[in-house]
Every structure is written in structure tokens, then in C-alpha cells.
Scaffold this motif. Structure first.
Motif, PDB file in Angstrom:
ATOM      1  N   TYR A 155      38.727  44.002  31.128  1.00 49.50           N
ATOM      2  CA  TYR A 155      39.141  42.608  30.958  1.00 49.50           C
ATOM      3  C   TYR A 155      40.094  42.305  32.094  1.00 49.50           C
ATOM      4  O   TYR A 155      41.095  43.009  32.269  1.00 49.50           O
ATOM      5  N   MET A 156      39.789  41.322  32.886  1.00 52.98           N
ATOM      6  CA  MET A 156      40.640  41.013  34.025  1.00 52.98           C
ATOM      7  C   MET A 156      40.477  39.542  34.387  1.00 52.98           C
ATOM      8  O   MET A 156      39.772  38.805  33.724  1.00 52.98           O
ATOM      9  N   GLN A 157      41.162  39.151  35.467  1.00 48.40           N
ATOM     10  CA  GLN A 157      41.223  37.738  35.818  1.00 48.40           C
ATOM     11  C   GLN A 157      39.867  37.078  36.014  1.00 48.40           C
ATOM     12  O   GLN A 157      39.737  35.885  35.768  1.00 48.40           O
ATOM     13  N   ARG A 200      36.880  38.512  34.773  1.00 46.33           N
ATOM     14  CA  ARG A 200      35.925  38.989  33.769  1.00 46.33           C
ATOM     15  C   ARG A 200      36.586  38.895  32.410  1.00 46.33           C
ATOM     16  O   ARG A 200      37.458  39.694  32.078  1.00 46.33           O
TER      17      ARG A 200
END
Lengths: 307, 565
Positions: free
Chosen positions: B316-318, B320
């Protein structure tokens, strides 16, 4: 005010920034972004008395506007930035960063910013996300003095690689990212107050766009959809935030005295307290910065389908 | 001279001119078509820059909007001019203004000379193509497309839908079998002239004028009518991403391009100075080796598309942030959750770490602090042991932990005394291996030095929480690998379940457990439960422990209850 905006050509890459007494940081800042391929810089100088304005005024690729209005009254500089973007940004790819923020994007060591914006254009992408990554030195901050013109990342070259959390902001559609060393050190009791790290600093500007709060979110909302919701990854970068170098202690005191900063200076008051105790962000799981590929592998940014 | 180039140009004309000059000066005639939408001044500048170079012609200009007939018309005109003005040309190579030769022209000439009658054109029947975007394969040939896909997308799409609903179909001219393929081909004079001079050309043109993206089907279809020697592949290295737009080559692709042994590549970023400098110099190439071999580049781009469409599992990231059920892996790797084990066994975490050879945490979700393995205050990725930070976003916390430690299996304890907010996530995550000894929380209470009233209250609270939790684990949408034993069941026969769990954690070790963890003393536990009952509480989750009848295997074999060998 020194305006050289007549020199701006239709497809120039522009950079917009606000400064206040950042003279010591400016030479490296300009050099970094000139190397990336920024063609013209637009600065708002907020009442500097350290020669920042004069220095900027001498630069051939810089226009600078002076103001002495309060930072808070202008909604933390956002009004000035929006005004400049509306006047001069229309139709340009624009970078909006502070003087302590350094944009890193996929392939930035081999491809200029223009390669990225060309690719974004070809992919019909209007905005590009670059999460803020707080950088810090090993050992107390005051141990490593910063020289003017020096690469601040030589000093502040450590970061937290995997303690970020995010939620979706239903109102604007953007992600709200928090975490990193500031959350770990100063906000263990009230994490909701930890600073936002989500940023969208690179936008193909249109006069109908506006930043809502710093560069955290934009209007219209579609510009905030810099993330994929179906499992894939969109291309993104990082803003290396070299705030924590030795001018900081003094600056925090100054800002606190002015009571101008975000959220009633909660953030700065927390720093003050934290810094007074032990101003050392480094821990044994800190990661030493190497390059963008490292950030990509760690999952902090992504190449998306740019190859 | 055996090969001539037709170049279709619309941007970066200076680069196109550079390439045209390169070919022409090495004896290959070039016919340049410049999109009519390009400004006169830019066109004139290009003409001027190529003045004095022999064997370069400019053909009649057509407007070439993507996906429309203009591109075919332009190709026809330029190819006709090529065949007319350069009778020595045997192969005509269709290239674009953003193409770049990767191997010396002589190598291409030699390659074509050795195959004088071969037509290189990707030509695939509509049933067999897997690469068209938007799902339009055969419908490209049977529907009408009066609206611009670029500028009137909505009208385009709704008109397609309308025709589908009405069952509208255009008639495909007799004898034509629709084929599709890359528009960058290399055809022999015989084949090309047969197509261009065909008595049916007017009819063909009339039909294809209304076909969608005719530049990918006109020659690809007609070549099947006239050529007996079709080599169905393009000599031009050109890759498309998942949106159907070509991948672009930059300076950092130099080595890949060099090793690909392809003759021509597209599309090159106009400012890739190093690529143009390298490949347009005469000492490029050198180690000529026969067949093009773009395998490495194919893999690079295939990976890029996968990264864009599937992403990295559990990240989980900026850029995605998957919606529920679209995570493609809610977490990055399998992990194990133990509930009740630490209550029943002494130093369970140390024992487990030893036999499974992995990292075992305490209660990660304990209210007072995050009990990382080894009592660490900061963990991989600089995760912090502050409970408020964890509770602010428990999912994020767990997701980060599993992501940060990928490659090393994580195990942790969980129970009704912990923060429960994470529980539904655990239950839904297929990566979670959850083993529960229900009611084991009563063991520490049994040993606690506390007033019975307090113990009774605690027991009631923990039982209520665990009962709700078990319900979540047993829910229909639970995807975790869940195993639940009552305390009574587990105490009866602890080694078999332990063996099963360990085998799953480290399947390669295949060792039999020789040493069991040390079980807490349960003498008098049945009476303890009876006392709870007598006080009006109903302990149910631990199973059946008759009062006064202490579990036999425990008292007799304490410490080493069972040996499975």
C-alpha cells in the motif's frame, strides 16, 4: 519584484516556490532543479531579511515577488502559489516545492524531467504524486553543520522506509499519508496530528486548477487520483525532505515565536519539545539513501508502466 | 540498391531528418511523408535541412489522425512514389519519424538480399490477436466509425454500442480475410505494386476507408491475397503498453537496444541524444549476428505492464491503494497468528522461533505496547512500538510489518486481551494462518494472584470478546487458514496440531517435532472452572474439563507430554 516571465516559452518547465530566509539553501536548490531541466523559477519571497530576495533577483532564470503579508493569512502560502500558477502556469508542467524539497522520480539519474513530462503527456496523465520523505542525519542534528551550496542530502541521508500509513480522504479523493521519523519521534501519543506526507508537486497546470492545502491536494478532485485502485501501481516519485539539518533548531524557535505555522504551531511545538530532549532521528532500522531504485524496491515510489 | 524507406513523420522533424539523411547517404532512397497538420514553416525547415541530399523525396501530404484512413493514404502515395522514382528498390521499408536504425544499413541490405522474395509483415487473423485495445477485433471490419476516438470518445463508444445492439454489420468484400498486425512492415516491390495496382483497389480503398485503424489492417489483409511468402513479423522493434501506446526508448536503453540485434526500433524519445549519436554513427553495430532477438526488451516491457496492472502484492503506497477485493494480496506474504498458545505453553515464542526457524513476536496488538520479537522498540522499516501509532491504523501497521519483512515469515500472538480492530482483516486475509486454542486465556487467570471477583469479571469479558472473534473467524467470507481447538481438545493431544502448524510454516524442514513446549500446570483447572460456574459465569470456550478430574496426560508427562517419532 523582479519579473523575467517574458522569457517563458510555451513548453517551458516551471517551478514555483515560497521562501523565507532560505538564502543558505538556495544555491543548491537552484542547481538541483536546473539540472533536472527546470527552465524558469517563480518565487514568492515572504519578507526575507537574509538576502534571499537579492540573491534570487540576480538569477537569469528567476522571477521573484515580494510580500510581507502573514503566511497564515495566505493559507500557508497556497494563495500566492495559486495566483502565480494561474497567471503563468497555464499549459505548462509545473513543479511546486519548498526550498528543502528535492524531487526524485523513476529514472531521474538518467532521464531529465522533460522525459517524464513527455511520457505523462503521452499517457494523458495530468498530475504526478511524490510523497514527502523526511531525511535526517545520523546523530544529533547540530553535529553536522550545513555549508551554503552543499548538497543537504550529504548530511541528511537517512530515512524511514516502512512505517507509513494512509487513508483515503473522501472529500477530495486524495490519499492522506502519515508516518516517518516525525510521527515516530514526536507524535506517538497523538498520531492524528502527525504531518501529512502526501504531495502532488508536478502538474500540467490549467488556469482552472488550484491547490487546496499546500501541495497535498488539488481541485478538481480528479487530479488527486494519482493512485491505482485496482491493484496496479501508477508511476510516482518522492520528495526528499531535507528539512532536518542544523538551521532547523533556530528556525523552529523563530517560527514558534511568529506563531504563523500550521495547526496553531502544534507541529513546531512538538518539534521544540522533541528536539530539546534528543534531536536524533536515527535508529538501527533507518535506511541510508542510495538512489531512486532503492526507493522503488522499498515500495515508497513506483515506476508504474514507465520502463 | 535493394531497400528504400518510406517515413511517416509528424513530430520531432529534426530527428526524422537526421535519420533520413543517415539512410540516404548510405545509398538507401527515402520518401518522406509529413502529416498535413504540421505547420508549413516546420515542413519547409525540414525540406531545407535535407536539401542537397540525393535520393530523398517528399510525398503528397495527408492529414494523419490516429486510427484513420489518412495514414494508409499517405503510405500509398509515398510507396507509389518510391516504386516510381527508384526502380532499383526491391524491398520497401515502412518506418516512422521516430524510428532509429540499430544496425548498419549494410546488414539490413544483406539480410534482405538473402531473402529477396520475402514480405516481412505481421499479419494475424482477428481470432488470433490478443493485443487489441478496447476489445475491437473483427468489429473493426464490420462496424462503422464516423466519430473520432481521440476527440469524441463518448460518441465513439456509444455508437459502437448502438450498432452492437442493433446487430448492424458491414459486409466484408468477397475474398478478403481480415488480418491485423503492426503497421511497420517491409514488403517486396512485387507484392507492394500488386496491391497498389490491383484492379480492385478502388473497391478495397472504399471499404478500408471506413475500417477502424486501417493502417493496422489494410496491407496486413491484402498481402494475404497477393503474396505466397509472408513472414508474419515486423522487422521494427516496437512495443505497446497496456493502453496501446508505444513504449519509448531513452538513453538508458542503449545496451538493451544494442543487444537486441533488431534492425530498427521505435519509438525513440526525440531528446535521447546518446541513442541518436551512437546508432547514427558508422561504427555502430560491429558484432553482427543474424536474427533479431528482442527477448530481453520484451521482458522489460512485459514487466512494466504487469507492475502497472497487477502491482506488488501487499503493498500500500502513494500510487497503489487498492479497493477491497482488488488487493491482489492483502498482505505481502504468509504469516501465522497464534491465539492461546502463549497462555497454555511457557515461553512459547522462544520454542516456536527455534523449531520453525523464524521470527516470533509477542502480542503485537497488546494495549500497552507492541511486543516485537526480542523486546525491540523499533522494528524493520523503523516501525515503532507505540500502541497509539499502531492503533491509529492497525491494517497499515500489519501491512507494513509484513511488507518490511518479506522473505522472513512472521508469527505473532493474539488474543481477547488485545486490541480487536485488526481481527476482521486477519480473518479475510488468505495469507493469515490462524491457530486458536479457544478458552486458553483462562489459564493465566487460573494462575493469577487476584481476587476471585476480579478474575470472574475478567473471564466474562475475555470470553465475550473471544466468542465474537471466533464468529468472525468462522464467517462465510473468512479467507484465512483458520484452525480452532478448544483448550480441552488441545491439551488431550497437543503434538499433532503443533506438527501440522509447523509443517505449514516451514514446509521444507520436514522435521518431526521432538521437543514439545512446556505446558502450564493445569492441576485444579477443572475445579477453577467449576468455581467460575458457581459464581454465575458460564465458561464454554475451553471445552470440557470435569471438576476434580484433572487432565491425565498433563500431570503424568509434564514438560515432555508426548513424543512423536
Amino acid at each position: 519584484m523582479v519579473s523575467r516571465v517574458v522569457n517563458i516559452r510555451p513548453d517551458d518547465l516551471l517551478l514555483v516556490s515560497t521562501v523565507r530566509n532560505e538564502k543558505v539553501r538556495l544555491p543548491w536548490f537552484l542547481r538541483y532543479y536546473r539540472d533536472l531541466g527546470i527552465n524558469h523559477f517563480l518565487f514568492v519571497d515572504n519578507d526575507s531579511d537574509d538576502g534571499s530576495r537579492e540573491y534570487l533577483a540576480e538569477q537569469a532564470d528567476v522571477s521573484v515577488w515580494a510580500t510581507s503579508a502573514g503566511y497564515k493569512r495566505s493559507r500557508f502560502g497556497v494563495d500566492w502559489v495559486n495566483w502565480l500558477l494561474m497567471r503563468y502556469g497555464h499549459g505548462h508542467w509545473t513543479v511546486v516545492v519548498d526550498p528543502d524539497e528535492f524531487l526524485v522520480y523513476p529514472f531521474c539519474d538518467t532521464r531529465p524531467l522533460r522525459a517524464l513530462t513527455d511520457w505523462l503527456d503521452a499517457s494523458s496523465i495530468r498530475s504526478f504524486s511524490a510523497m514527502m520523505l523526511d531525511m535526517y542525519p545520523k546523530g544529533p542534528i547540530s553535529q553536522h553543520p550545513y555549508r551554503e551550496g552543499q548538497d543537504p542530502l550529504e548530511i541528511a541521508n537517512w530515512f524511514d522506509s516502512g512505517n507509513y500509513t494512509m487513508t483515503r480522504n473522501a472529500a477530495y479523493g486524495n490519499l492522506w499519508i502519515q508516518g516517518g521519523p516525525r510521527a515516530r519521534m514526536f507524535f506517538t501519543d497523538n498520531p492524528e496530528r502527525a504531518p501529512a506526507l502526501n504531495k502532488i508537486p508536478l502538474v500540467k497546470w490549467d488556469r482552472d486548477y488550484a491547490y487546496v492545502s499546500s501541495t497535498h491536494m488539488l481541485l478538481p478532485r480528479g487530479l488527486n487520483l494519482v493512485y491505482d485502485e485496482w491493484g496496479g501501481e501508477k508511476a510516482s516519485g518522492c520528495l526528499l525532505h531535507a528539512k532536518f539539518i542544523d538551521t532547523f533548531t533556530q528556525k523552529a524557535q523563530e517560527e514558534l515565536a511568529r506563531k504563523q505555522h500550521y495547526a496553531n504551531s502544534h507541529e513546531y511545538r512538538a518539534y521544540q519539545e522533541g528536539m530539546a530532549a534528543s534531536p536524533d532521528f536515527w535508529c538501527k532500522w533507518s535506511e541510508k539513501y542510495i538512489n531512486w531504485r532503492q526507493l522503488e524496491i522499498l515500495g515508497l515510489m513506483s515506476k508504474g508502466n514507465w520502463a | 540498391m535493394s531497400v528504400g524507406f518510406v517515413m511517416l513523420c509528424h513530430t520531432a522533424l529534426d530527428r526524422a531528418a537526421q535519420v533520413a539523411r543517415h539512410w540516404a547517404e548510405r545509398g538507401c532512397p527515402v520518401v518522406i511523408h509529413v502529416d498535413r497538420r504540421v505547420k508549413r514553416t516546420a515542413f519547409d525547415r525540414m525540406r531545407q535541412s535535407l536539401e542537397g541530399v540525393a535520393d530523398i523525396r517528399f510525398s503528397t501530404r495527408f492529414a494523419c489522425e490516429w486510427g484513420t484512413w489518412g495514414l494508409v493514404a499517405a503510405t500509398q502515395a509515398a510507396a507509389t512514389l518510391m516504386l516510381r522514382d527508384f526502380p532499383g528498390v526491391r524491398h520497401v521499408y515502412l518506418a516512422s519519424g521516430s524510428c532509429l536504425p540499430l544496425r548498419p544499413v549494410q546488414e539490413l541490405v544483406a539480410y534482405l538480399d538473402a531473402r529477396p522474395r520475402t514480405d516481412f509483415i505481421e499479419s494475424v487473423t482477428t481470432e488470433d490477436v490478443g493485443w487489441t485495445v478496447g476489445g475491437l477485433n473483427i468489429e473493426r471490419f464490420t462496424l462503422r466509425f464516423p466519430f473520432s476516438w481521440r476527440k469524441q470518445r463518448h460518441l465513439f463508444d456509444s455508437y459502437v454500442r448502438l450498432q452492437r445492439r442493433l446487430g448492424f454489420r458491414r459486409r466484408i468484400p468477397k475474398g478478403l480475410v481480415p488480418h491485423l498486425g503492426s503497421q511497420w512492415w517491409c514488403l517486396t516491390r512485387q507484392t507492394l505494386s500488386t496491391i497498389l495496382e490491383s484492379p480492385d483497389r478502388a473497391e478495397h480503398d472504399r471499404y478500408f476507408r471506413r475500417v477502424w485503424i486501417p493502417d493496422e489492417s489494410y496491407f496486413q489483409t491484402l498481402v494475404r491475397q497477393v503474396s505466397a511468402n509472408v513472414e508474419s513479423r515486423s522487422l521494427t522493434l516496437s512495443k505497446f503498453d497496456f493502453q496501446g501506446k508505444p513504449h519509448i526508448f531513452y538513453d538508458d536503453h542503449l545496451q538493451l537496444l544494442r543487444k537486441s540485434d533488431c534492425f530498427v526500433a521505435r519509438k525513440i524519445w526525440p531528446q535521447a541524444d546518446r541513442l541518436y549519436r551512437t546508432f547514427l554513427s558508422d561504427d555502430a553495430g560491429g558484432q553482427a549476428s543474424g536474427e533479431p532477438n528482442p527477448g530481453k526488451i520484451d521482458r522489460l516491457f512485459a514487466k512494466a505492464v504487469e507492475r502497472r496492472t497487477k502491482g506488488r502484492a501487499g503493498l500500500y503506497m502513494q500510487s497503489r491503494y487498492p479497493r477491497a477485493n482488488w488487493e491482489n494480496g492483502m498482505t505481502a506474504a504468509p504469516y501465522s497468528v497464534f491465539e492461546g498458545f502463549a497462555d497454555l505453553f511457557e515461553n512459547f515464542d522462544i520454542w516456536l522461533g527455534k523449531v520453525a526457524g523464524t521470527r516470533v513476536h509477542g502480542h503485537l496488538f497488546a494495549p500497552d505496547r507492541v511486543a516485537f520479537a526480542g523486546g525491540e522498540t523499533v522494528y524493520n522499516g523503523a516501525l515503532c512500538d507505540a500502541p497509539a501509532l499502531r492503533d491509529y491504523n492497525p491494517r497499515g501497521f500489519l501491512g507494513s510489518l509484513i511488507w518490511n519483512t518479506r522473505g522472513e515469515r512472521q508469527c505473532f500472538q493474539f488474543g481477547p486481551g488485545d486490541r480487536q480492530k485488526i481481527a476482521p482483516f486477519l480473518a479475510r486475509d488468505p495469507n493469515a494462518q490462524i491457530s486458536v486454542i479457544s478458552g486458553a486465556w483462562a489459564v493465566p487467570l487460573f494462575h493469577a494472584n487476584a481476587n476471585f471477583g476480579e478474575i470472574r469479571k475478567q473471564a466474562a469479558r475475555l470470553q465475550k470478546i473471544e466468542a465474537a472473534h471466533l464468529e468472525v473467524l468462522r464467517a462465510a467470507d473468512a479467507k484465512a487458514k483458520v484452525r480452532i481447538w478448544t483448550l480441552a481438545e488441545f491439551v488431550e493431544n497437543p503434538m499433532e496440531p503443533l506438527q501440522t502448524i509447523i509443517d505449514e510454516i516451514s514446509p521444507r524442514s520436514l522435521r518431526r517435532l521432538t521437543e514439545a513446549p512446556r505446558m502450564a500446570d493445569l492441576t485444579g483447572f477443572g475445579q477453577f472452572l467449576q468455581n467460575l460456574r458457581n459464581q454465575g459465569m458460564q465458561p464454554v470456550l475451553m471445552g470440557d474439563f470435569p471438576a476434580g478430574d484433572d487432565p491425565r496426560p498433563l500431570t503424568t508427562r509434564r514438560g515432555r507430554p508426548y513424543l512423536v517419532k
